[in-house]
Design an enzyme around this catalytic site. Structure first.
Site, PDB file in Angstrom:
ATOM      1  N   LYS A  74     -94.709 -32.168 -17.202  1.00 19.37           N
ATOM      2  CA  LYS A  74     -93.757 -32.997 -17.371  1.00 19.37           C
ATOM      3  C   LYS A  74     -94.075 -34.262 -16.476  1.00 19.37           C
ATOM      4  O   LYS A  74     -94.417 -34.017 -15.302  1.00 19.37           O
ATOM      5  CB  LYS A  74     -92.378 -32.441 -17.210  1.00 19.37           C
ATOM      6  CG  LYS A  74     -92.005 -31.793 -16.050  1.00 19.37           C
ATOM      7  CD  LYS A  74     -90.771 -31.129 -16.029  1.00 19.37           C
ATOM      8  CE  LYS A  74     -90.334 -30.180 -14.772  1.00 19.37           C
ATOM      9  NZ  LYS A  74     -91.068 -28.955 -14.842  1.00 19.37           N
ATOM     10  N   SER A  84     -88.279 -30.147  -6.059  1.00 15.18           N
ATOM     11  CA  SER A  84     -87.908 -30.961  -7.229  1.00 15.18           C
ATOM     12  C   SER A  84     -86.457 -31.223  -7.000  1.00 15.18           C
ATOM     13  O   SER A  84     -86.140 -32.277  -6.138  1.00 15.18           O
ATOM     14  CB  SER A  84     -87.748 -30.017  -8.545  1.00 15.18           C
ATOM     15  OG  SER A  84     -87.661 -30.946  -9.568  1.00 15.18           O
ATOM     16  N   GLU A 118     -88.756 -30.292 -22.939  1.00 13.86           N
ATOM     17  CA  GLU A 118     -87.853 -29.216 -22.576  1.00 13.86           C
ATOM     18  C   GLU A 118     -86.662 -30.229 -22.484  1.00 13.86           C
ATOM     19  O   GLU A 118     -86.388 -31.223 -22.077  1.00 13.86           O
ATOM     20  CB  GLU A 118     -88.269 -28.478 -21.775  1.00 13.86           C
ATOM     21  CG  GLU A 118     -88.191 -29.193 -20.493  1.00 13.86           C
ATOM     22  CD  GLU A 118     -88.664 -28.233 -19.335  1.00 13.86           C
ATOM     23  OE1 GLU A 118     -88.858 -27.062 -19.349  1.00 13.86           O
ATOM     24  OE2 GLU A 118     -88.543 -28.478 -18.058  1.00 13.86           O
TER      25      GLU A 118
END
Length: 580
Positions: free
Chosen positions: A439, A161, A425
């Site tokens: 997501k 990520s 979130e």
């Protein structure tokens, strides 16, 4: 004595692990790393890297790339793939499902991501699984979408990520398309430990030999066009038609990651012209070195978005869109009256996209039952959706932190016949619809762009105007998020235990107020111990984890303060969050 079994350090456990590494690892580079450390008698370093194993948790794996069982490397990836493969076989004992439904594997542009994905594919092919392996970089949301589209047993995305360049990771999704949660995380971990020795010679596998396997295929053409069609279905056709006249320009950065071709295609599919999307030239191509942003995290604000702001200023762009390197998160900024760019927090974007999700639902289903609709947020995020739900009549659910919980909650609600509109979130993660039960920074970018065009052209409003309007309608919500770093686990436990035994060491006697009684605490929820003062039996309704610290204080004036601990590679951090 065989060199691979000789006594080296005098520590029997360490010697065993050194010998295991020498016997099992087929990568010359990492073999050499360990051999040099042995030659130099770096016993403490070797003990740390070989006697402590990276733990497989609900986020899979994430660590620095180097030799050692505590790190990301070829051997650890093979061991993980073997463990996952055997676990899936136990969960799905019908062999026809292995070659029928199979597994999907994607990867980002980081160093070794493709290699780790190919090694994983080799393991599953040897296990008689059908493998859908992307031949090109995959945005992370595409993997869970593929699981649902092709009815796969599981999915793997090789990515770290937004971590620094030296890290990589191994993210696992279950057959429902959501990130794994208990009991699968502990089950997979146990299976990994039972399958540490490589079962085959995976090391010599090359790309040509791999792609000659009949059970291996590239799913791109089957799923990526379908992903964009599903995205279009979620936006009213009148809005897509009106996008053709969009007067806005959007500066876009993928942070040297994989997002640009996906966001570019998303803009094309929702009828936003090429001139609307202005890429940040220095960051548009995938580059595992992240040369212009050592911390490729758009949540960091100006520190990571300075080039995007420069491009937006030079090209007269009203809005900045930024994905993290694997394109599952989205940051947004908008030009203000003072010609400065306002960076929206994750909670502010959650408010905007929550409003937008209800707006497009009303447009598409004017006679729909809003009371059957659901929105979800994590416990550390703003309570704005809860306030919206109280006014509008939809259902709101709060979950533990992370999309692993929100995605699985969304699936649970859908199975119960509910319509899940949105989840978010505060760490700039957004799920608009359940096309992807995780997501998705690509679809979020498309929705933000369409929302911005709709507001500007049909309501004469900016995103900032709409945010103020939302607060005026549902109540003002503000958040302050910060953290401090603590690497002493004993001290961390001591801090939290003091909060739990505030009254002379008695259990469950938390503070009743702060600042000399000025602000009174109404309820306390402790998801480490399972205590919740707001319930009749004093037991928390959300899942409890004794391995992590989280206490929530709800004040009588409406303030919610959360003190929680989370772990990242090389850091233990106490993160203090207060919201609303």
């Amino acid at each position: 004595m065989n060199q691979n079994n000789m006594i080296l350090s005098g520590d029997s456990k360490l010697d065993e692990q050194i010998n295991n590494w020498r016997q099992w690892d087929g990568n010359p580079q990492t073999q050499n790393e360990i051999s040099k450390a042995v030659e130099n008698k770096e016993w403490d370093a070797l003990k740390s890297r070989l006697c402590i194993r990276i733990n497989f948790g609900t986020a899979g794996l994430r660590a620095e790339m180097r030799a050692g069982f505590d790190s990301m490397n070829d051997l650890v990836v093979v061991q993980t793939a073997q463990g996952l493969c055997e676990y899936l076989k136990n969960q799905y004992p019908d062999k026809s499902t292995w070659s029928g439904r199979g597994i999907v594997i994607g990867y980002d542009a980081r160093h070794n991501s493709k290699r780790f994905a190919e090694l994983s594919a080799a393991v599953f092919l040897c296990g008689k699984f059908r493998v859908y392996l992307f031949k090109q970089f995959a945005a992370t949301p595409i993997v869970p979408y593929t699981i649902k589209k092709l009815n796969c047993l599981a999915g793997v995305q090789v990515t770290a990520s937004h971590n620094p360049k030296q890290d990589n990771g191994y993210k696992v999704y279950w057959s429902n398309g959501a990130q794994i949660i208990s009991p699968h995380d502990t089950g997979i971990q146990e299976s990994i430990l039972n399958n540490l020795k490589p079962m085959e010679d995976y090391w010599s596998v090359n790309e040509q030999a791999l792609w000659s396997k009949p059970l291996l295929s590239n799913p791109y053409d089957k799923v990526v066009p379908a992903y964009f069609e599903a995205l279009k279905e979620e936006i009213p056709s009148s809005f897509i038609q009106a996008n053709d006249e969009c007067p806005l320009k959007f500066a876009y950065t993928p942070m040297h990651g994989v997002g640009y071709p996906y966001v570019e295609e998303a803009f094309k599919q929702i009828n936003l012209k090429n001139v609307c999307l202005v890429p940040v030239s220095e960051q548009v191509e995938p580059d595992p070195e992240f040369p212009t942003t050592p911390m490729p995290n758009p949540e960091e604000g100006k520190q990571s978005l300075d080039l995007a702001i420069k491009t937006a200023t030079e090209e007269n762009c009203q809005i900045i869109l930024a994905n993290d390197p694997d394109a599952d998160r989205l940051a947004v900024a908008e030009i203000s009256d003072n010609n400065k760019y306002k960076l929206f927090s994750g909670n502010e974007l959650g408010a905007l996209l929550g409003w937008w999700s209800k707006q497009i639902y009303n447009m598409k289903e004017p006679h729909g039952d809003i009371s059957n609709c659901v929105m979800i947020a994590s416990t550390v995020s703003s309570k704005i959706l809860k306030s919206m739900a109280a006014v509008e009549g939809f259902i709101f659910h709060e979950t533990l932190t992370g999309f692993k919980w929100m995605g699985n909650k969304a699936i649970e609600e859908e199975l119960a016949g509910k319509k899940v509109l949105f989840a978010f979130e505060e760490a700039i993660g957004f799920m608009v619809s359940t096309n992807v039960v995780d997501k998705d920074g690509v679809s979020a970018a498309a929705h933000v762009a369409t929302m911005a065009r709709y507001l500007r052209c049909e309501k004469s409003m900016t995103l900032q105007d709409k945010l103020r309007d939302i607060y005026e309608t549902y109540g003002y919500h503000t958040s302050i998020c910060s953290y401090c770093i603590c690497r002493d686990q004993v001290l961390i436990r001591k801090i939290f235990q003091r909060l739990r035994t505030f009254d002379n060491g008695k259990e469950n006697t938390y503070p009743k107020s702060i600042l000399n009684g000025e602000f009174e605490i109404e309820h306390v929820r402790d998801l480490t111990t399972g205590y919740d003062s707001s319930t009749a039996d004093k037991r928390a309704t959300l899942p409890v984890s004794s391995s992590s610290q989280m206490i929530t204080f709800t004040f009588k004036n409406g303030l919610v303060a959360i003190v929680n601990e989370f772990y990242e590679p090389e850091k233990n951090q106490l993160q203090r969050k207060s919201a609303d």
